[in-house]
Design a protein around this motif. Structure first.
Motif, PDB file in Angstrom:
ATOM      1  N   LYS A 111     -20.807  47.424 -77.503  1.00 44.92           N
ATOM      2  CA  LYS A 111     -21.175  46.406 -78.480  1.00 44.92           C
ATOM      3  C   LYS A 111     -20.145  45.283 -78.503  1.00 44.92           C
ATOM      4  N   ARG A 113     -19.658  40.858 -80.229  1.00 42.99           N
ATOM      5  CA  ARG A 113     -20.147  39.854 -81.175  1.00 42.99           C
ATOM      6  C   ARG A 113     -19.796  38.471 -80.676  1.00 42.99           C
ATOM      7  N   ARG A 130     -24.782  39.623 -82.610  1.00 39.65           N
ATOM      8  CA  ARG A 130     -24.446  40.875 -81.911  1.00 39.65           C
ATOM      9  C   ARG A 130     -24.689  40.708 -80.412  1.00 39.65           C
ATOM     10  N   THR A 132     -24.677  43.180 -76.698  1.00 43.42           N
ATOM     11  CA  THR A 132     -24.694  44.576 -76.263  1.00 43.42           C
ATOM     12  C   THR A 132     -25.037  44.674 -74.791  1.00 43.42           C
TER      13      THR A 132
END
Length: 294
Positions: A111, A113, A130, A132
């Motif tokens: 993950k 940001r 976000r 990923t």
């Protein structure tokens, strides 16, 4: 688990998959099954479970970022490119589209940001803030046009691959990336929920999609379909008594403790203690592969 296969007789015709240059509806299955009629749809269990979850190819394309090699910022070959290149290679052999959509399983989500979310608490992040991607991915593509029944089990030809970014050094400059490719038959009656094949499997190292496509095509062409089917049929003609089975399990336990000079004279044992425990347990408990009733 790898199984020693019995080679077919030298006077038997061997069938190697080769690209089809024209459509032929009367001989779809490359000599294995002609006049193919699709069977009733079978409810399929995930081909692997473990700590993975299912995602779509669209999710990989639209929602995931692509890692780069940090020293030169060169992009890696993405999971979706691996799948799409494999689909392209299969279409050379099955131009009528007689293969299913890929089933994709992923794990180890990484993950991140965006920069505008630097000081926002994780619970308050909005979806667009976000990022990923998945460190590990596995997929299969079933080809129902090539099916065979061996000892009452429906087998479907399956192509697939595994990709794990942790096998590549992403902290260095771009180099050959590693992929695992396999082709073989999947048991549609009972699946042991792990990626294994006694068909063709290989580790591929590629720098580009063209390089990857060439090596996957070579892998499919190398796979000897008729020899694989014949070997599976031959296997059904062999059996072990309970005494022989117990002796095999016992010797498997002793294998790792053999003196080195004795071990080098024997075939390599590819089962670990966990595998042997499962084999022993399923001898009594597995509904499909347990001992015969006495």
């Amino acid at each position: 688990m790898e199984t020693a296969l019995t080679p077919i007789n030298s006077n038997e015709t061997q069938i190697l998959l080769s690209p089809k240059h024209e459509e032929r509806h009367d001989d779809i299955a490359f000599g294995i099954r002609s006049n193919y009629v699709p069977k009733q749809t079978i409810h399929k269990s995930p081909f692997i479970v473990a700590n993975t979850h299912e995602v779509s190819l669209t999710h990989l394309k639209e929602d995931c970022i692509i890692p780069v090699f940090t020293k030169d910022n060169e992009i890696t070959l993405s999971h979706q490119e691996f799948i799409e290149v494999t689909q392209k290679c299969i279409s050379k052999f099955f131009p009528d589209g007689s293969f299913e959509q890929p089933e994709v399983r992923v794990s180890h989500q990484i993950k991140g940001r965006t920069s505008d979310a630097l000081h926002i608490a994780a619970k308050d992040l909005q979806e667009h803030q976000r990022t990923t991607y998945y460190e590990r991915m596995a997929f299969i593509i079933r080809i129902p046009a090539i099916t065979e029944t061996v000892n009452g089990n429906d087998l479907s030809l399956t192509v697939g691959g595994v990709r794990a970014y942790n096998h590549d050094n992403l902290y260095s400059k771009k180099t050959h990336e590693r992929f695992k490719f396999f082709i073989g038959f999947q048991n549609m009656v009972c699946c042991n929920l792990c990626i294994s094949t006694d068909g063709f499997q290989d580790e591929i190292r590629a720098m580009s999609t063209l390089d990857l496509e060439e090596k996957i095509t070579q892998g499919i062409e190398t796979y000897n379909l008729s020899q694989h089917i014949q070997a599976m049929k031959d296997l059904t003609e062999h059996e072990l008594t309970e005494k022989q089975f117990a002796q095999l399990i016992g010797k498997s336990r002793l294998y790792n403790f053999l003196p080195k000079k004795e071990k080098v004279k024997l075939p390599q044992l590819l089962l670990n203690d966990g595998h042997i425990n499962t084999v022993a347990k399923d001898y009594y408990l597995d509904e499909s592969f347990c001992r015969n009733e006495t």
